[in-house]
Design a protein around this motif. Sequence first.
Motif, PDB file in Angstrom:
ATOM      1  N   LEU A 452       0.839  -1.196   0.000  1.00 38.88           N
ATOM      2  CA  LEU A 452       0.000   0.000   0.000  1.00 38.88           C
ATOM      3  C   LEU A 452       0.870   1.240   0.000  1.00 38.88           C
ATOM      4  O   LEU A 452       1.933   1.263   0.648  1.00 38.88           O
ATOM      5  N   ASP A 453       0.421   2.278  -0.699  1.00 32.97           N
ATOM      6  CA  ASP A 453       1.149   3.546  -0.636  1.00 32.97           C
ATOM      7  C   ASP A 453       0.699   4.336   0.590  1.00 32.97           C
ATOM      8  O   ASP A 453      -0.131   3.868   1.393  1.00 32.97           O
ATOM      9  N   ALA A 454       1.212   5.544   0.749  1.00 35.90           N
ATOM     10  CA  ALA A 454       0.915   6.343   1.940  1.00 35.90           C
ATOM     11  C   ALA A 454      -0.557   6.708   2.048  1.00 35.90           C
ATOM     12  O   ALA A 454      -1.056   7.007   3.144  1.00 35.90           O
ATOM     13  N   ASP A 455      -1.275   6.686   0.944  1.00 35.77           N
ATOM     14  CA  ASP A 455      -2.702   7.007   0.950  1.00 35.77           C
ATOM     15  C   ASP A 455      -3.588   5.768   1.086  1.00 35.77           C
ATOM     16  O   ASP A 455      -4.815   5.855   0.978  1.00 35.77           O
ATOM     17  N   GLY A 456      -2.969   4.625   1.283  1.00 40.36           N
ATOM     18  CA  GLY A 456      -3.736   3.397   1.452  1.00 40.36           C
ATOM     19  C   GLY A 456      -4.148   2.730   0.162  1.00 40.36           C
ATOM     20  O   GLY A 456      -4.989   1.817   0.177  1.00 40.36           O
ATOM     21  N   ASN A 457      -3.580   3.133  -0.961  1.00 38.58           N
ATOM     22  CA  ASN A 457      -3.906   2.529  -2.249  1.00 38.58           C
ATOM     23  C   ASN A 457      -3.000   1.322  -2.516  1.00 38.58           C
ATOM     24  O   ASN A 457      -1.809   1.340  -2.176  1.00 38.58           O
ATOM     25  N   ILE A 458      -3.559   0.299  -3.134  1.00 38.94           N
ATOM     26  CA  ILE A 458      -2.785  -0.903  -3.455  1.00 38.94           C
ATOM     27  C   ILE A 458      -1.837  -0.608  -4.615  1.00 38.94           C
ATOM     28  O   ILE A 458      -2.263  -0.178  -5.688  1.00 38.94           O
ATOM     29  N   VAL A 459      -0.548  -0.839  -4.378  1.00 33.92           N
ATOM     30  CA  VAL A 459       0.453  -0.573  -5.418  1.00 33.92           C
ATOM     31  C   VAL A 459       1.151  -1.846  -5.892  1.00 33.92           C
ATOM     32  O   VAL A 459       1.907  -1.817  -6.866  1.00 33.92           O
ATOM     33  N   GLY A 460       0.899  -2.964  -5.223  1.00 35.73           N
ATOM     34  CA  GLY A 460       1.508  -4.226  -5.640  1.00 35.73           C
ATOM     35  C   GLY A 460       0.759  -5.408  -5.055  1.00 35.73           C
ATOM     36  O   GLY A 460       0.249  -5.341  -3.928  1.00 35.73           O
ATOM     37  N   TRP A 461       0.655  -6.474  -5.836  1.00 39.04           N
ATOM     38  CA  TRP A 461      -0.104  -7.677  -5.431  1.00 39.04           C
ATOM     39  C   TRP A 461       0.633  -8.893  -5.960  1.00 39.04           C
ATOM     40  O   TRP A 461       0.938  -8.981  -7.153  1.00 39.04           O
ATOM     41  N   HIS A 462       0.947  -9.839  -5.066  1.00 37.32           N
ATOM     42  CA  HIS A 462       1.633 -11.062  -5.487  1.00 37.32           C
ATOM     43  C   HIS A 462       0.963 -12.258  -4.820  1.00 37.32           C
ATOM     44  O   HIS A 462       0.784 -12.281  -3.599  1.00 37.32           O
ATOM     45  N   ASP A 463       0.585 -13.226  -5.627  1.00 31.62           N
ATOM     46  CA  ASP A 463      -0.089 -14.432  -5.147  1.00 31.62           C
ATOM     47  C   ASP A 463       0.627 -15.637  -5.743  1.00 31.62           C
ATOM     48  O   ASP A 463       0.696 -15.781  -6.972  1.00 31.62           O
ATOM     49  N   VAL A 464       1.188 -16.477  -4.887  1.00 32.80           N
ATOM     50  CA  VAL A 464       1.810 -17.721  -5.331  1.00 32.80           C
ATOM     51  C   VAL A 464       0.890 -18.873  -4.927  1.00 32.80           C
ATOM     52  O   VAL A 464       0.625 -19.082  -3.740  1.00 32.80           O
ATOM     53  N   VAL A 465       0.380 -19.602  -5.913  1.00 33.39           N
ATOM     54  CA  VAL A 465      -0.559 -20.700  -5.687  1.00 33.39           C
ATOM     55  C   VAL A 465       0.194 -22.019  -5.844  1.00 33.39           C
ATOM     56  O   VAL A 465       0.849 -22.247  -6.872  1.00 33.39           O
ATOM     57  N   VAL A 466       0.092 -22.859  -4.830  1.00 32.93           N
ATOM     58  CA  VAL A 466       0.805 -24.142  -4.840  1.00 32.93           C
ATOM     59  C   VAL A 466      -0.202 -25.271  -4.642  1.00 32.93           C
ATOM     60  O   VAL A 466      -0.918 -25.309  -3.641  1.00 32.93           O
ATOM     61  N   ASN A 467      -0.254 -26.195  -5.587  1.00 35.50           N
ATOM     62  CA  ASN A 467      -1.133 -27.366  -5.444  1.00 35.50           C
ATOM     63  C   ASN A 467      -0.836 -28.384  -6.535  1.00 35.50           C
ATOM     64  O   ASN A 467       0.029 -28.168  -7.387  1.00 35.50           O
ATOM     65  N   GLN A 468      -1.560 -29.496  -6.487  1.00 34.54           N
ATOM     66  CA  GLN A 468      -1.465 -30.510  -7.532  1.00 34.54           C
ATOM     67  C   GLN A 468      -2.332 -30.111  -8.720  1.00 34.54           C
ATOM     68  O   GLN A 468      -3.329 -29.399  -8.578  1.00 34.54           O
ATOM     69  N   SER A 469      -1.974 -30.614  -9.871  1.00 35.89           N
ATOM     70  CA  SER A 469      -2.780 -30.397 -11.068  1.00 35.89           C
ATOM     71  C   SER A 469      -3.842 -31.480 -11.173  1.00 35.89           C
ATOM     72  O   SER A 469      -3.561 -32.667 -11.004  1.00 35.89           O
ATOM     73  N   ILE A 470      -5.061 -31.062 -11.444  1.00 36.26           N
ATOM     74  CA  ILE A 470      -6.146 -32.018 -11.685  1.00 36.26           C
ATOM     75  C   ILE A 470      -6.030 -32.623 -13.080  1.00 36.26           C
ATOM     76  O   ILE A 470      -6.311 -33.798 -13.295  1.00 36.26           O
ATOM     77  N   MET A 471      -5.590 -31.822 -14.027  1.00 30.80           N
ATOM     78  CA  MET A 471      -5.609 -32.244 -15.429  1.00 30.80           C
ATOM     79  C   MET A 471      -4.386 -33.054 -15.851  1.00 30.80           C
ATOM     80  O   MET A 471      -4.474 -33.892 -16.750  1.00 30.80           O
ATOM     81  N   ALA A 472      -3.251 -32.799 -15.236  1.00 32.39           N
ATOM     82  CA  ALA A 472      -2.005 -33.432 -15.686  1.00 32.39           C
ATOM     83  C   ALA A 472      -2.094 -34.951 -15.599  1.00 32.39           C
ATOM     84  O   ALA A 472      -2.612 -35.513 -14.625  1.00 32.39           O
TER      85      ALA A 472
END
Length: 725
Positions: A452-472
């Motif tokens: 968040l910046d000083a005004d409370g606005n979102i300036v960066g977002w990172h999501d790492v998803v870890v799991n098994q593949s259903i399709m593989a």
Amino acid sequence: MTNLNLSRRGFLSTASAGLVIGVVLPEKTRAQSGAATAFDPAADPATFAPNAFVRVAPDDTVTVLIKHIEFGQGPNTGLATLVAEELDADWSQMRAESAPANDELYANTLFGLQGTGGSTAMANSYMQMRKAGAAARAMLVDAAAAEWGVPASEITISKGRISHPNGTEAGFGAFAEKAATMTAPAEPKLKEAKDFTLIGTDVPKLDTHAKTTGQAEYTMDVYREGMETVVVAHPDKMGAVVASFDDTDALKVPGVIAVREIPQGVAVYAKTTGAALKGREALQVTWDDSKAETRSSAQIYADFSRAAAEGGRAAEEVGDAMAGIDGAAQVIEAEFHFPYLAHAALEPLDAVLEVTDGKAELWMGSQFPSLDKPTLAATLGVDPSDVQINVMFAGGSFGRRAQPTAHVAAEVAEIAKAAGGNGSWKLLWTREDDMIGGYYRPLTVHKMKGGLDADGNIVGWHDVVVNQSIMAGGPMEGMMKDGMDPTSYEGATKMPYDLPALKVDWVRQDSPVSVLWWRSVGHSHTGYATEVFLDQLLEAGGKDPVQGRLDLMKGDAGRDRGVLEKVAALAGWDGTKVKGDRAYGVAVHESFNTYVAQIVEVSDQGGFPKVHKIWCAVDCGVAVNPNVIRTQIEGGAGYGLGSVLFDEVTLGEGGTIMERNFDTYRMLRINEMPQVEVAIVQSDNDPTGIGEPGLPPVGPAVANAWRALTGQAVTKLPFTKSVGV
């Protein structure tokens, strides 16, 4: 006569000779199935079968062949409504039967094979079934015009009655035989939405009476002469196989006929269910665990967490997320843990297979007949044309019957193969078999970081998803792109929010634990992780949960905006998150092209959340049957609520599966089901899915309300694990 067929793309076509096969019901034991017997106009000339979906009988009844399995989600009613609308039938004359296994006639136009899943039944059938009804109507009109000697343009149909201004009137059945000789229109004229009389109304479900009176037949109700009942001893560690077994005591049980090893385990054949179960209890099996999953759930979480810290491959990237986070005035991190989940459908898996002189007939709640049929044929060593599948009513699925590996069909076929010769066998899975049988919702870790910046606005977002593949590694692997399985992270990508810098990574992990789509698939965890984390960021930035989301929405997120504004108005949202002993949380999520927003009311009952009410707004395109939509939203919300509060499949030390029945796999109870108020947003868009989209928002909305009430962020599900009750 003319040939009228529907192609995989859903268009009507004509040819020069021969009426395309309709399908007729064989004997009653085939229950809801249309079976694979071709309609013979010579044997039944009074029944009008203009295409593969519609049959008009002399008694004026109209039977619609439903290509999607009915397990409570409503395709029998919804698809029959489409035909009835264009046919101008009266609802009282409508009937529905399950279509036989036939890819050419009954393929899901979005899959290219016959199957039900991904909330696509209505979406892929909307125009197809309307055209089928419209074509039948046109041919009935032509038949009446020819019979009465009047122009077809003067014929009208209303509520199943064909009439002419001169006062002549008749029902559909009077022209069924003659209509079969009419030329089918290549592109039948469809109604405009303003002229709908059935679409958009709460017509009663066609199968309610049969189900509530006990007349509906499920696989469990099928009995064949001389049939043997079979249960299979499966390992309680995923990936284990039979090393050896001793059947001495099992064979002493009265009623036990034989014990045979099959690839899936050890099968006990008996005259009765009780004998089969007692025989299995007496069976001594030694398992080879050398290739089994022997880690506990705690160890798997630890491994997945380490993998998340190392990062993965980008599934979506906008701007420079890491630079945005590194330069932020405030950084917030969270790691979400989602357990393996069983589907826990009311009816455990079962199947009946009869083999007679090289031909096989199956009775089963088959969700993918296109996969079950070749599996049966290959296992039994017969031609696919000699395999008939009768699709039965099923007591729920939630993804469990959508089996790319066709493992239930394979298991019952192996049972027949091991027995050899002609015969009939009923395969039964108990609740315990179902719970330890694998094919779970994948255990998943989300490692989240936001700036968040000083005004409370979102300036960066990172999501790492870890799991098994259903399709593989299965028949659906071709749907993966460059080694990426979109069902693993769907919903974490393509969010409706305009974030300046965003990165979503996926890390694939492997395990002998078999995984499968579970109601709303990836959205079941991504909806929770993204909406809970977003709520935390908005709170840290001093933003209102509703207005903060609206302010972030992209210009093309009009339907997301529409449901969020609708639910805020429905719930009387005024920005106050806590009122007395009640707190309110919000979440919005699109899945399967349907947009859903929910606000929940929660109180603290002895240190655990009590959900009193859920307000929901849904935009699923044209609302074919509003009552079905409301009930699916209610069911999805209840199913999702139980899953986040109580449910998990746990691997104990050595990989043994701990939860085996509802005493340990805690489902939502009736007194815990909140009131649900549903508002359906008016839409002219084609219908989209409704079986799954009601689930993803409920969990995060509850978590957001609970955090507002107690200050406790729930990042490890179920709530019983984090809250400690």
